[in-house]
Design a protein around this motif. Structure first.
Motif, short mmCIF file in Angstrom:
data_model
loop_
_atom_site.label_atom_id
_atom_site.label_comp_id
_atom_site.label_asym_id
_atom_site.label_seq_id
_atom_site.Cartn_x
_atom_site.Cartn_y
_atom_site.Cartn_z
N PHE A 161 0.83 -1.21 0.00
CA PHE A 161 0.00 0.00 0.00
C PHE A 161 0.86 1.26 0.00
N GLU A 162 2.05 1.16 0.54
CA GLU A 162 2.99 2.28 0.48
C GLU A 162 3.56 2.41 -0.92
N ARG A 163 3.82 1.28 -1.56
CA ARG A 163 4.43 1.29 -2.89
C ARG A 163 3.44 1.74 -3.96
N HIS A 164 2.19 1.31 -3.84
CA HIS A 164 1.22 1.61 -4.90
C HIS A 164 0.28 2.77 -4.56
N GLY A 165 0.23 3.16 -3.30
CA GLY A 165 -0.72 4.19 -2.91
C GLY A 165 -0.12 5.21 -1.96
N GLN A 166 -0.90 5.60 -0.99
CA GLN A 166 -0.47 6.61 -0.01
C GLN A 166 -0.48 6.03 1.40
N GLY A 167 -0.19 4.75 1.49
CA GLY A 167 -0.11 4.09 2.78
C GLY A 167 -1.36 3.33 3.14
N ALA A 168 -1.22 2.43 4.13
CA ALA A 168 -2.33 1.56 4.52
C ALA A 168 -3.53 2.33 5.06
N GLU A 169 -3.30 3.44 5.73
CA GLU A 169 -4.42 4.16 6.33
C GLU A 169 -5.37 4.74 5.29
N ARG A 170 -4.92 4.79 4.04
CA ARG A 170 -5.78 5.26 2.95
C ARG A 170 -6.16 4.14 1.99
N ALA A 171 -6.01 2.89 2.44
CA ALA A 171 -6.23 1.74 1.57
C ALA A 171 -7.29 0.81 2.13
N MET A 172 -7.91 0.06 1.23
CA MET A 172 -8.94 -0.91 1.58
C MET A 172 -8.65 -2.22 0.85
N MET A 173 -8.79 -3.34 1.57
CA MET A 173 -8.66 -4.66 0.98
C MET A 173 -10.02 -5.33 0.96
N VAL A 174 -10.40 -5.87 -0.19
CA VAL A 174 -11.71 -6.51 -0.38
C VAL A 174 -11.48 -7.98 -0.72
N GLY A 175 -12.06 -8.88 0.08
CA GLY A 175 -11.84 -10.28 -0.23
C GLY A 175 -12.72 -11.22 0.55
N ASN A 176 -12.62 -12.52 0.23
CA ASN A 176 -13.48 -13.54 0.83
C ASN A 176 -12.83 -14.26 2.01
N SER A 177 -11.56 -13.96 2.29
CA SER A 177 -10.87 -14.63 3.38
C SER A 177 -10.69 -13.69 4.56
N MET A 178 -11.30 -14.04 5.68
CA MET A 178 -11.13 -13.23 6.88
C MET A 178 -9.66 -13.23 7.32
N LYS A 179 -9.03 -14.40 7.21
CA LYS A 179 -7.66 -14.56 7.69
C LYS A 179 -6.65 -13.85 6.81
N ASP A 181 -7.38 -11.69 3.86
CA ASP A 181 -7.75 -10.43 3.22
C ASP A 181 -8.15 -9.34 4.20
N VAL A 182 -8.93 -9.71 5.19
CA VAL A 182 -9.55 -8.71 6.06
C VAL A 182 -8.70 -8.37 7.28
N VAL A 183 -8.43 -9.36 8.10
CA VAL A 183 -7.75 -9.12 9.37
C VAL A 183 -6.36 -8.50 9.20
#
Length: 232
Positions: A161-179, A181-183
């Motif tokens: 998220f730092e490499r492709h965007g503006q850091g994790a605090e401005r990023a969202m992950m969407v997925g089917n795995s709680m372990k 993708d989400v957590v």
């Protein structure tokens, strides 16, 4: 709260079907070894082999096939017929050649958000297989970046998220795995959106971070634009 600028999507069982092919192949595996062990015992031994081998082979079809072969050798006390090994290998090859079927709302959802956010694909598994599936999906041109990683951890999310965007605090992950993708995305400081698929590999189960302000759950990808509208 920082403005959301980057959205990452998981691939397998978020954008296209995947786990069902593992289930079908496992069913075939238990049939091949039916004379040597009961179904429940085979499934337990295979899952143990998969867990044990993650550090050696990583995630994906190749590791699954090797775990099946290892289990077949174990449960037959090294007497498994060569013909059975051959059929296990052929089953894996069929999995690697299976055509891609997009899940409902996959294309329209990615297209709908692509104009307003940096869009990433973040997936784990065999490099060649994941590249094949992405190419066949027809979605490749919609992503600003593609990351095929060996595992999904908070540290991995923070870096990408730092490499492709503006850091994790401005990023969202969407997925089917709680372990996967989400957590870990939330632990990295981002948002995590859970999209249940129905079929989940036993090693991907995790408790939902209920009550966390950056955790959301939607029934399908069609619900993502509404969440983004609320966060805007």
């Amino acid at each position: 709260m920082a403005t959301l600028t980057t959205i990452a999507f998981d691939a397998d069982d978020t954008l296209w079907h995947n786990e069902q092919f593992f289930r079908m192949t496992q069913e075939r595996f238990t049939e091949l070894l039916a004379d040597h062990a009961e179904r429940a015992h085979l499934e337990d031994r295979l899952l143990a082999a998969e867990r044990r081998n993650l550090g050696h082979y990583g995630f994906g079809i190749k590791g699954f096939v090797l775990s099946m072969i290892e289990t077949a050798i174990e449960v037959t006390d090294e007497r498994v017929p060569a013909a059975v090994i051959r059929q296990i290998i052929e089953a894996g090859q069929e999995m690697l050649g299976h055509p891609i079927e997009l899940l409902p709302h996959a294309r329209e959802t990615v297209e709908s958000v692509a104009g307003d956010y940096t869009i990433l694909l973040v997936t784990k598994g065999d490099l060649l297989d994941q590249e094949r599936k992405l190419a066949q999906s027809g979605l490749g041109d919609l992503f600003d970046g593609v990351e095929i990683v060996s595992d999904k951890t908070p540290e991995v999310y923070a870096r990408l998220f730092e490499r492709h965007g503006q850091g994790a605090e401005r990023a969202m992950m969407v997925g089917n795995s709680m372990k996967s993708d989400v957590v870990p995305a939330i632990e990295a400081g981002g948002w995590g959106v859970y999209v249940p698929h129905g079929l989940v590999w036993a090693l991907e189960h995790a408790e939902a971070p209920e009550g966390h302000p950056r955790f959301h759950e939607i029934e399908s990808l069609a619900g993502l634009p509404e969440i983004l509208a609320r966060l805007a």
